[in-house]
Write a protein that holds these residues in place. Sequence first.
Motif, mmCIF file in Angstrom:
data_model
loop_
_atom_site.group_PDB
_atom_site.id
_atom_site.type_symbol
_atom_site.label_atom_id
_atom_site.label_comp_id
_atom_site.label_asym_id
_atom_site.label_seq_id
_atom_site.Cartn_x
_atom_site.Cartn_y
_atom_site.Cartn_z
ATOM 1 N N ASN A 196 -23.452 44.473 -62.962
ATOM 2 C CA ASN A 196 -24.473 44.593 -61.913
ATOM 3 C C ASN A 196 -24.080 45.585 -60.829
ATOM 4 O O ASN A 196 -24.946 46.205 -60.214
ATOM 5 C CB ASN A 196 -24.789 43.222 -61.316
ATOM 6 C CG ASN A 196 -25.603 42.371 -62.265
ATOM 7 O OD1 ASN A 196 -26.453 42.872 -63.001
ATOM 8 N ND2 ASN A 196 -25.338 41.082 -62.278
ATOM 9 N N ALA A 197 -22.782 45.772 -60.607
ATOM 10 C CA ALA A 197 -22.316 46.732 -59.611
ATOM 11 C C ALA A 197 -22.276 48.151 -60.171
ATOM 12 O O ALA A 197 -22.092 49.112 -59.431
ATOM 13 C CB ALA A 197 -20.930 46.339 -59.110
ATOM 14 N N GLY A 198 -22.432 48.282 -61.493
ATOM 15 C CA GLY A 198 -22.386 49.603 -62.111
ATOM 16 C C GLY A 198 -20.978 50.050 -62.447
ATOM 17 O O GLY A 198 -20.770 51.160 -62.931
ATOM 18 N N THR A 199 -19.989 49.187 -62.196
ATOM 19 C CA THR A 199 -18.604 49.511 -62.550
ATOM 20 C C THR A 199 -18.469 49.657 -64.056
ATOM 21 O O THR A 199 -17.724 50.497 -64.548
ATOM 22 C CB THR A 199 -17.649 48.406 -62.042
ATOM 23 O OG1 THR A 199 -17.893 48.191 -60.657
ATOM 24 C CG2 THR A 199 -16.205 48.781 -62.239
ATOM 25 N N LEU A 200 -19.198 48.806 -64.774
ATOM 26 C CA LEU A 200 -19.321 48.944 -66.229
ATOM 27 C C LEU A 200 -20.702 49.528 -66.486
ATOM 28 O O LEU A 200 -21.713 48.852 -66.311
ATOM 29 C CB LEU A 200 -19.174 47.584 -66.922
ATOM 30 C CG LEU A 200 -17.782 46.990 -66.976
ATOM 31 C CD1 LEU A 200 -17.809 45.576 -67.554
ATOM 32 C CD2 LEU A 200 -16.861 47.864 -67.812
ATOM 33 N N ALA A 201 -20.741 50.775 -66.854
ATOM 34 C CA ALA A 201 -22.008 51.492 -67.020
ATOM 35 C C ALA A 201 -22.718 51.081 -68.306
ATOM 36 O O ALA A 201 -22.094 50.604 -69.261
ATOM 37 C CB ALA A 201 -21.744 52.992 -67.055
ATOM 38 N N VAL A 202 -24.028 51.278 -68.306
ATOM 39 C CA VAL A 202 -24.832 51.029 -69.493
ATOM 40 C C VAL A 202 -24.227 51.802 -70.659
ATOM 41 O O VAL A 202 -23.863 52.971 -70.531
ATOM 42 C CB VAL A 202 -26.298 51.470 -69.256
ATOM 43 C CG1 VAL A 202 -27.093 51.437 -70.546
ATOM 44 C CG2 VAL A 202 -26.945 50.602 -68.197
ATOM 45 N N GLY A 203 -24.087 51.104 -71.790
ATOM 46 C CA GLY A 203 -23.539 51.732 -72.995
ATOM 47 C C GLY A 203 -22.033 51.592 -73.140
ATOM 48 O O GLY A 203 -21.487 51.916 -74.191
ATOM 49 N N SER B 252 -32.579 43.271 -60.804
ATOM 50 C CA SER B 252 -33.896 43.395 -60.191
ATOM 51 C C SER B 252 -34.615 42.044 -60.183
ATOM 52 O O SER B 252 -35.222 41.662 -59.176
ATOM 53 C CB SER B 252 -34.722 44.434 -60.947
ATOM 54 O OG SER B 252 -36.009 44.505 -60.424
ATOM 55 N N ARG B 253 -34.533 41.311 -61.295
ATOM 56 C CA ARG B 253 -35.174 39.994 -61.364
ATOM 57 C C ARG B 253 -34.527 39.024 -60.386
ATOM 58 O O ARG B 253 -35.220 38.200 -59.773
ATOM 59 C CB ARG B 253 -35.098 39.456 -62.791
ATOM 60 C CG ARG B 253 -36.026 40.216 -63.740
ATOM 61 C CD ARG B 253 -35.942 39.732 -65.159
ATOM 62 N NE ARG B 253 -36.213 38.301 -65.258
ATOM 63 C CZ ARG B 253 -35.813 37.553 -66.286
ATOM 64 N NH1 ARG B 253 -35.144 38.086 -67.278
ATOM 65 N NH2 ARG B 253 -36.095 36.277 -66.317
ATOM 66 N N ALA B 254 -33.212 39.119 -60.220
ATOM 67 C CA ALA B 254 -32.523 38.248 -59.266
ATOM 68 C C ALA B 254 -32.980 38.552 -57.842
ATOM 69 O O ALA B 254 -33.196 37.636 -57.036
ATOM 70 C CB ALA B 254 -31.009 38.416 -59.388
ATOM 71 N N ARG B 255 -33.158 39.827 -57.531
ATOM 72 C CA ARG B 255 -33.652 40.207 -56.196
ATOM 73 C C ARG B 255 -35.061 39.661 -55.965
ATOM 74 O O ARG B 255 -35.372 39.147 -54.888
ATOM 75 C CB ARG B 255 -33.665 41.726 -56.048
ATOM 76 C CG ARG B 255 -32.332 42.313 -55.700
ATOM 77 C CD ARG B 255 -32.470 43.790 -55.285
ATOM 78 N NE ARG B 255 -31.177 44.413 -55.352
ATOM 79 C CZ ARG B 255 -30.782 45.271 -56.283
ATOM 80 N NH1 ARG B 255 -31.606 45.662 -57.236
ATOM 81 N NH2 ARG B 255 -29.567 45.769 -56.265
ATOM 82 N N GLU B 256 -35.907 39.776 -56.981
ATOM 83 C CA GLU B 256 -37.272 39.254 -56.862
ATOM 84 C C GLU B 256 -37.261 37.750 -56.628
ATOM 85 O O GLU B 256 -38.017 37.232 -55.798
ATOM 86 C CB GLU B 256 -38.078 39.573 -58.129
ATOM 87 C CG GLU B 256 -38.444 41.028 -58.271
ATOM 88 C CD GLU B 256 -39.105 41.332 -59.614
ATOM 89 O OE1 GLU B 256 -39.565 40.384 -60.295
ATOM 90 O OE2 GLU B 256 -39.152 42.514 -59.987
ATOM 91 N N ALA B 257 -36.394 37.041 -57.345
ATOM 92 C CA ALA B 257 -36.296 35.594 -57.180
ATOM 93 C C ALA B 257 -35.818 35.258 -55.771
ATOM 94 O O ALA B 257 -36.314 34.314 -55.139
ATOM 95 C CB ALA B 257 -35.353 35.000 -58.221
ATOM 96 N N ALA B 258 -34.876 36.041 -55.257
ATOM 97 C CA ALA B 258 -34.374 35.812 -53.905
ATOM 98 C C ALA B 258 -35.470 36.039 -52.867
ATOM 99 O O ALA B 258 -35.584 35.280 -51.888
ATOM 100 C CB ALA B 258 -33.180 36.728 -53.623
ATOM 101 N N GLU B 259 -36.276 37.071 -53.069
ATOM 102 C CA GLU B 259 -37.373 37.347 -52.138
ATOM 103 C C GLU B 259 -38.396 36.213 -52.155
ATOM 104 O O GLU B 259 -38.897 35.799 -51.110
ATOM 105 C CB GLU B 259 -38.035 38.686 -52.481
ATOM 106 C CG GLU B 259 -37.152 39.873 -52.146
ATOM 107 C CD GLU B 259 -37.664 41.186 -52.704
ATOM 108 O OE1 GLU B 259 -38.754 41.218 -53.325
ATOM 109 O OE2 GLU B 259 -36.959 42.199 -52.522
ATOM 110 N N THR B 260 -38.684 35.690 -53.337
ATOM 111 C CA THR B 260 -39.612 34.562 -53.451
ATOM 112 C C THR B 260 -39.038 33.336 -52.751
ATOM 113 O O THR B 260 -39.735 32.658 -51.993
ATOM 114 C CB THR B 260 -39.906 34.245 -54.934
ATOM 115 O OG1 THR B 260 -40.488 35.403 -55.540
ATOM 116 C CG2 THR B 260 -40.827 33.057 -55.080
ATOM 117 N N TYR B 261 -37.759 33.071 -52.972
ATOM 118 C CA TYR B 261 -37.093 31.937 -52.331
ATOM 119 C C TYR B 261 -37.142 32.089 -50.806
ATOM 120 O O TYR B 261 -37.453 31.136 -50.097
ATOM 121 C CB TYR B 261 -35.646 31.825 -52.813
ATOM 122 C CG TYR B 261 -34.866 30.738 -52.105
ATOM 123 C CD1 TYR B 261 -35.097 29.399 -52.392
ATOM 124 C CD2 TYR B 261 -33.918 31.054 -51.142
ATOM 125 C CE1 TYR B 261 -34.406 28.402 -51.738
ATOM 126 C CE2 TYR B 261 -33.221 30.060 -50.485
ATOM 127 C CZ TYR B 261 -33.463 28.736 -50.782
ATOM 128 O OH TYR B 261 -32.778 27.739 -50.118
#
Length: 117
Positions: free
Chosen positions: A22-29, A81-90
């Motif tokens: 999630n921090a991007g330290t481990l990049a996609v792929g 992104s989904r976690a951020r959306e859930a946090a905003e809803t909360y």
Amino acid sequence: MDPSSGVPPFEQVRSGLARQINAGTLAVGTKLPTVRGLAEELGIAPNTIARAYRELEEAGLIETRGRAGSFVASSGDESLSRAREAAETYAAVTRALGVSADEALKIVRAALNHADR
């Protein structure tokens, strides 16, 4: 790995990898170590690593490609992104209920601590 921690080893591995993804330290792929390789490196059972990898795959953070190995999935960004959306809803719900920010954070911490057990 912290052997003195009350957090189970699989959860330490899972949460550590999830944070890096999630921090991007481990990049996609990025190819992850093999289950056996990481187990040996950390000095824990392969089944522990396999469980952590399964949970990361179920969360959409990694994908396993058979004998080719496990890789950081492109949906890692989507999970955050989904976690951020859930946090905003909360936040909106607790605000509407008149719950203070401090109390709302206590509720979240308690829920996260409960989920770690």
